[in-house]
Write a protein that holds these residues in place. Structure first.
Motif, PDB file in Angstrom:
ATOM      1  N   LYS A 107       0.832  -1.198   0.000  1.00 26.44           N
ATOM      2  CA  LYS A 107       0.000   0.000   0.000  1.00 26.44           C
ATOM      3  C   LYS A 107       0.870   1.252   0.000  1.00 26.44           C
ATOM      4  O   LYS A 107       2.026   1.219   0.424  1.00 26.44           O
ATOM      5  CB  LYS A 107      -0.875   0.016   1.247  1.00 26.44           C
ATOM      6  CG  LYS A 107      -1.955  -1.024   1.246  1.00 26.44           C
ATOM      7  CD  LYS A 107      -2.766  -0.850   2.514  1.00 26.44           C
ATOM      8  CE  LYS A 107      -3.780  -1.963   2.639  1.00 26.44           C
ATOM      9  NZ  LYS A 107      -4.368  -1.973   3.981  1.00 26.44           N
ATOM     10  N   ILE A 109       0.858   3.735   2.017  1.00 31.71           N
ATOM     11  CA  ILE A 109       1.380   4.043   3.359  1.00 31.71           C
ATOM     12  C   ILE A 109       2.671   3.263   3.638  1.00 31.71           C
ATOM     13  O   ILE A 109       3.582   3.757   4.300  1.00 31.71           O
ATOM     14  CB  ILE A 109       0.297   3.770   4.445  1.00 31.71           C
ATOM     15  CG1 ILE A 109       0.781   4.193   5.844  1.00 31.71           C
ATOM     16  CG2 ILE A 109      -0.130   2.318   4.481  1.00 31.71           C
ATOM     17  CD1 ILE A 109       0.729   5.640   6.112  1.00 31.71           C
ATOM     18  N   ASP A 110       2.771   2.035   3.075  1.00 27.21           N
ATOM     19  CA  ASP A 110       3.980   1.234   3.304  1.00 27.21           C
ATOM     20  C   ASP A 110       5.211   1.843   2.625  1.00 27.21           C
ATOM     21  O   ASP A 110       6.314   1.759   3.150  1.00 27.21           O
ATOM     22  CB  ASP A 110       3.790  -0.198   2.781  1.00 27.21           C
ATOM     23  CG  ASP A 110       2.627  -0.891   3.469  1.00 27.21           C
ATOM     24  OD1 ASP A 110       2.391  -0.583   4.656  1.00 27.21           O
ATOM     25  OD2 ASP A 110       1.958  -1.710   2.831  1.00 27.21           O
ATOM     26  N   TYR A 129       1.786   7.047  10.196  1.00 25.95           N
ATOM     27  CA  TYR A 129       0.487   7.371   9.634  1.00 25.95           C
ATOM     28  C   TYR A 129       0.166   8.858   9.800  1.00 25.95           C
ATOM     29  O   TYR A 129      -0.275   9.527   8.871  1.00 25.95           O
ATOM     30  CB  TYR A 129      -0.599   6.503  10.273  1.00 25.95           C
ATOM     31  CG  TYR A 129      -1.945   6.771   9.662  1.00 25.95           C
ATOM     32  CD1 TYR A 129      -2.240   6.326   8.371  1.00 25.95           C
ATOM     33  CD2 TYR A 129      -2.898   7.523  10.346  1.00 25.95           C
ATOM     34  CE1 TYR A 129      -3.452   6.616   7.789  1.00 25.95           C
ATOM     35  CE2 TYR A 129      -4.116   7.810   9.765  1.00 25.95           C
ATOM     36  CZ  TYR A 129      -4.392   7.357   8.484  1.00 25.95           C
ATOM     37  OH  TYR A 129      -5.579   7.661   7.899  1.00 25.95           O
ATOM     38  N   ARG A 133      -0.423  11.442   6.759  1.00 27.32           N
ATOM     39  CA  ARG A 133      -1.681  12.191   6.614  1.00 27.32           C
ATOM     40  C   ARG A 133      -1.413  13.682   6.452  1.00 27.32           C
ATOM     41  O   ARG A 133      -1.960  14.341   5.570  1.00 27.32           O
ATOM     42  CB  ARG A 133      -2.535  11.988   7.867  1.00 27.32           C
ATOM     43  CG  ARG A 133      -3.715  11.093   7.678  1.00 27.32           C
ATOM     44  CD  ARG A 133      -4.663  11.279   8.855  1.00 27.32           C
ATOM     45  NE  ARG A 133      -5.695  12.231   8.489  1.00 27.32           N
ATOM     46  CZ  ARG A 133      -6.857  11.862   7.974  1.00 27.32           C
ATOM     47  NH1 ARG A 133      -7.130  10.589   7.768  1.00 27.32           N
ATOM     48  NH2 ARG A 133      -7.755  12.761   7.635  1.00 27.32           N
ATOM     49  N   GLU A 144      -7.294   9.061   1.621  1.00 28.04           N
ATOM     50  CA  GLU A 144      -7.715   7.674   1.327  1.00 28.04           C
ATOM     51  C   GLU A 144      -6.659   6.935   0.527  1.00 28.04           C
ATOM     52  O   GLU A 144      -6.516   5.719   0.631  1.00 28.04           O
ATOM     53  CB  GLU A 144      -8.999   7.618   0.482  1.00 28.04           C
ATOM     54  CG  GLU A 144     -10.220   8.231   1.112  1.00 28.04           C
ATOM     55  CD  GLU A 144     -10.340   9.682   0.690  1.00 28.04           C
ATOM     56  OE1 GLU A 144      -9.962  10.535   1.524  1.00 28.04           O
ATOM     57  OE2 GLU A 144     -10.773   9.972  -0.433  1.00 28.04           O
ATOM     58  N   GLN A 147      -4.227   4.172   1.883  1.00 27.26           N
ATOM     59  CA  GLN A 147      -4.597   2.775   2.106  1.00 27.26           C
ATOM     60  C   GLN A 147      -4.761   2.002   0.794  1.00 27.26           C
ATOM     61  O   GLN A 147      -5.228   0.870   0.794  1.00 27.26           O
ATOM     62  CB  GLN A 147      -5.914   2.699   2.903  1.00 27.26           C
ATOM     63  CG  GLN A 147      -5.855   3.360   4.270  1.00 27.26           C
ATOM     64  CD  GLN A 147      -4.758   2.786   5.151  1.00 27.26           C
ATOM     65  OE1 GLN A 147      -4.330   1.644   4.979  1.00 27.26           O
ATOM     66  NE2 GLN A 147      -4.258   3.587   6.086  1.00 27.26           N
ATOM     67  N   LYS A 148      -4.412   2.618  -0.325  1.00 29.16           N
ATOM     68  CA  LYS A 148      -4.617   1.947  -1.611  1.00 29.16           C
ATOM     69  C   LYS A 148      -3.348   1.286  -2.132  1.00 29.16           C
ATOM     70  O   LYS A 148      -2.234   1.632  -1.739  1.00 29.16           O
ATOM     71  CB  LYS A 148      -5.125   2.964  -2.636  1.00 29.16           C
ATOM     72  CG  LYS A 148      -6.484   3.509  -2.240  1.00 29.16           C
ATOM     73  CD  LYS A 148      -7.284   3.904  -3.453  1.00 29.16           C
ATOM     74  CE  LYS A 148      -8.739   4.043  -3.053  1.00 29.16           C
ATOM     75  NZ  LYS A 148      -9.422   5.097  -3.766  1.00 29.16           N
ATOM     76  N   TYR A 149      -3.576   0.348  -3.048  1.00 31.29           N
ATOM     77  CA  TYR A 149      -2.468  -0.296  -3.749  1.00 31.29           C
ATOM     78  C   TYR A 149      -2.225   0.462  -5.051  1.00 31.29           C
ATOM     79  O   TYR A 149      -3.149   1.062  -5.599  1.00 31.29           O
ATOM     80  CB  TYR A 149      -2.827  -1.754  -4.062  1.00 31.29           C
ATOM     81  CG  TYR A 149      -2.943  -2.615  -2.832  1.00 31.29           C
ATOM     82  CD1 TYR A 149      -1.805  -3.174  -2.250  1.00 31.29           C
ATOM     83  CD2 TYR A 149      -4.180  -2.841  -2.236  1.00 31.29           C
ATOM     84  CE1 TYR A 149      -1.903  -3.954  -1.106  1.00 31.29           C
ATOM     85  CE2 TYR A 149      -4.289  -3.618  -1.094  1.00 31.29           C
ATOM     86  CZ  TYR A 149      -3.147  -4.175  -0.532  1.00 31.29           C
ATOM     87  OH  TYR A 149      -3.241  -4.933   0.599  1.00 31.29           O
TER      88      TYR A 149
END
Ligand SMILES: Nc1ncnc2c1ncn2[C@@H]1O[C@H](COP(=O)(O)OP(=O)(O)OP(=O)(O)O)[C@@H](O)[C@H]1O
Ligand SMILES: Nc1ncnc2c1ncn2[C@@H]1O[C@H](COP(=O)(O)OP(=O)(O)O)[C@@H](O)[C@H]1O
Ligand code: SF4
Ligand SMILES: [Mg+2]
Ligand SMILES: [Mg+2]
Lengths: 332, 270
Positions: A107, A109-110, A129, A133, A144, A147-149
């Motif tokens: 993701k 965030i990673d 996180y 943000r 949002e 959290q997506k790939y």
């Protein structure tokens, strides 16, 4: 903000041959400015970008020169140290096609977590996180997305995300290598707007923008540097380089611009015949000689220096400015 | 306006739907077109508008969900392997991502040798093959002698893309579909390649179909432009009509989003 003096680097190929991809390049970028780098494929733009960070690993090797970032001379620093204290913090690089190289199983965030932990492994998930943000908010991207790939993002959003990840540690200098060439015009415009906003708000202090799209470069850069076969052949303000190019190669580049403005269809593109010299053993004289229509025997004898013509403007050709301008005016 | 030749590739109601039910995507939505012999056509649209899907249908790489494609006036028939092979001798493609188009374990020589073999030149003497490969490379400003024995990943992006065009030079198809052929090429080599593709067209009467988001390029090269949005053609016509007097709001927006040299590029409108 960034100063480079006489930087030379090379690739060493599998056959132990040297490819001199960056040859005595000097440049200087003041705070708040964007430097554009133009030039044809293989002329060493990406290699210069890599070399500027002082982070060398095979096949790329340092030969000579100095790199000073915001007063700090990083020449000769160990790769480990560069990775820890320079990359991402002082200077960040968005590689060409980076957006297609994102690991699809992770993701957004990673990716941000990776960048942060590479510098400080003590950060907790929550800290990362919160930082992410705030960063996304600052850059005007929806939270949002974190959290997506990668596959769930459109090309334009993916590229803006890549930029956000690159600036996680608020680097002073950002190098963007063809950041929008693979995007359609509207997404490109959004990417450019994001970069422009980052510069204007002082979030990043200086930018190097690499692209062969001159109309784009003209619109984003304060100064433009034209590279040919590993060397700078022209440097000046964006306006000068586009509307009053001095080097015959720059002139040729300007003649290859395709913008949908009336008159384009009747204008003949000036394709420059031939290919750049092999960087394994570049010719002793002017590297553009084989393709130049103004070539003289003297051009091929010794290397042509970069002539400074004042106010930061420079070009690498034995012909005087006025003679070149006259030649261009009297039509090719 | 050029004198249009016979239609060589036409479509009526051509549609492609991926998935079913809730996951249904209508990638190409009932498009009609007539591409003529020797014509240069551009299909312009943004990413996701369905250009590549249409290109793949034209090439017969994926099936058509609805509608018909006509090749040289007749309904196209790809029902057997042999018919497909025959069709692919006539139509060839240059694809978007140069990095994915090559087998990274094959040296560049073998990429080009394959083309010679496909044209039935497999039994030519080695010197003749080298001569053909050298010519093809110099056609796109590459030096064969420097490429031989290299792997594709040792080239820069632009060099790789030019290599793809060198392949076409060897294959000489009737129709060439070029999906974003110059998106990674520098402007200077792009001018060279466009010139050469046009020269190849003039010599062989090849039909050129550019699939691109580069409106400047489409305007410069095309006889006819089709503008694609969400799988549909929203506007089509001669290059001058479409670019200088765009009627559809989508076309107008695309044109205004292109960075210009003589006009101001307004960043506040995104
Ligand atoms: N890993 C490598 N090993 C050996 N030579 C390399 C390697 N990567 C690049 N080169 C060579 O170095 C030169 C400069 O390449 P570079 O990728 O910097 O060009 P570029 O200006 O960024 O081109 P493009 O516009 O295509 O991205 C080229 O001659 C290229 O073939
Ligand atoms: N194999 C596939 N399966 C499902 N959806 C697809 C597939 N290929 C393309 N699509 C979808 O079809 C639409 C058009 O895609 P594409 O033809 O690649 O557009 P373009 O080339 O104009 O960028 C997009 O919404 C895309 O996600
Ligand atoms: S030095 Fe000579 S060959 Fe080089 S650009 Fe100038 S005129 Fe052309
Ligand atoms: Mg590059
Ligand atoms: Mg596509």
């Amino acid at each position: 903000m960034l100063e480079v003096r006489d930087l030379s680097t090379k690739y060493v190929t599998r056959y132990k041959e040297d490819v001199y991809a960056v040859d005595r390049v000097s440049l200087k970028i003041e705070e708040g400015k964007t430097l554009g780098i133009a030039g044809e494929s293989g002329c060493g733009k990406s290699t210069l970008a890599l070399s500027l960070m002082g982070y060398y690993f095979p096949p790329l090797h340092y030969i000579s020169g100095e790199i000073i970032i915001d007063g700090q001379n990083i020449t000769g620093m160990k790769p480990d140290e560069v990775r820890k204290s320079i990359l991402g913090k002082e200077i960040a690089y968005i590689p060409q096609a980076a957006m297609n190289a994102l690991n699809p199983t992770r993701k957004v965030i990673d990716f941000i977590g990776d960048v942060i932990r590479a510098h400080d492994p003590t950060w907790t998930k929550q800290m990362i996180y919160d930082h992410a943000r705030a960063l996304f908010e600052r850059l005007g991207l929806p939270a949002e997305v974190l959290q997506k790939y990668p596959v769930e993002l459109s090309g334009g959003m993916k590229q803006r995300t890549v930029i956000a990840v690159a600036v996680t540690l608020t680097p002073k200098v950002l190098i963007a290598d063809e950041p929008s060439s693979a995007l359609d015009v509207t997404s490109q415009k959004m990417v450019i707007k994001m970069l422009r906003d980052m510069m204007e708000s002082g979030f990043i202090k200086a930018m190097i923008f690499i692209t062969h799209e001159l109309p784009l470069l003209y619109n984003v850069a304060d100064d433009i540097m034209v590279m040919y076969a590993g060397q700078i052949v022209e440097r000046g303000t964006a306006k000068q380089t586009v509307f009053d190019p001095l080097h015959p190669y720059s002139k040729g580049l300007m003649g290859s611009i395709l913008v949908p403005e009336s008159g384009l269809r009747s204008a003949k593109l000036t394709a420059i015949p031939g290919a750049p010299p092999n960087l394994k053993n570049p010719p002793p004289g002017c590297r553009f000689a084989d393709r130049c229509k103004y070539v003289k025997p003297e051009c091929r004898v010794t290397s042509v220096p970069l002539y400074e013509v004042g106010h930061g403007r420079a070009y690498r050709c034995i012909l005087p400015e006025e003679e070149l301008r006259r030649a261009y005016e009297h039509g090719e | 306006m050029v004198n249009k030749g016979n239609p060589c590739l036409s479509g009526r109601g051509v549609t492609k739907i991926f998935g079913f039910g809730r996951h249904k995507t209508i990638a190409v939505d009932h498009v009609d077109f007539d591409f003529h012999e020797g014509e240069i056509v551009s299909i312009v649209g943004e990413s996701g508008s369905g250009k590549t899907t249409l290109a793949k249908m034209l090439l017969g790489l994926i099936s058509v969900t609805e509608g018909e494609i006509y090749f040289q006036g007749k309904k196209r028939d790809l029902s057997s392997g042999r018919k497909k092979q025959e069709y692919w001798r006539n139509i060839q493609a240059i694809f978007q991502d140069p990095f994915s188009s090559y087998n990274i374990f094959h040296k560049i020589d073998s990429v080009l040798l394959d083309c010679i073999r496909m044209r039935g030149g497999g039994n030519l003497p080695r010197e003749k093959k080298v001569e053909m490969m050298t010519e093809a490379c110099s056609f796109v400003n590459l030096k064969f002698a420097e490429l031989t024995n290299k792997y594709p990943f040792e080239l820069s992006g632009g060099q790789m893309q030019r290599l793809m065009i060198a392949r076409i030079f060897l294959l000489k198809p009737k129709i060439l579909v070029a999906d974003e052929p110059t998106s990674m090429i520098d402007a200077c080599s792009r001018a060279t390649i466009l010139d050469y593709l046009m020269k190849l067209r003039n010599e062989t009467g090849m039909t050129l179909i550019f699939i691109t988001h580069d409106i400047g390029l489409a305007y410069y090269v095309s006889d006819t432009i089709y503008i694609m949005e969400h799988g549909r053609f929203v506007e089509s016509g001669s290059a001058d009509d479409v670019i200088l007097y765009p009627k559809h709001p989508y076309t107008r927006r695309l044109i205004s989003d292109v960075p210009k040299i003589y006009e101001e590029w307004d960043l506040s409108t995104v």
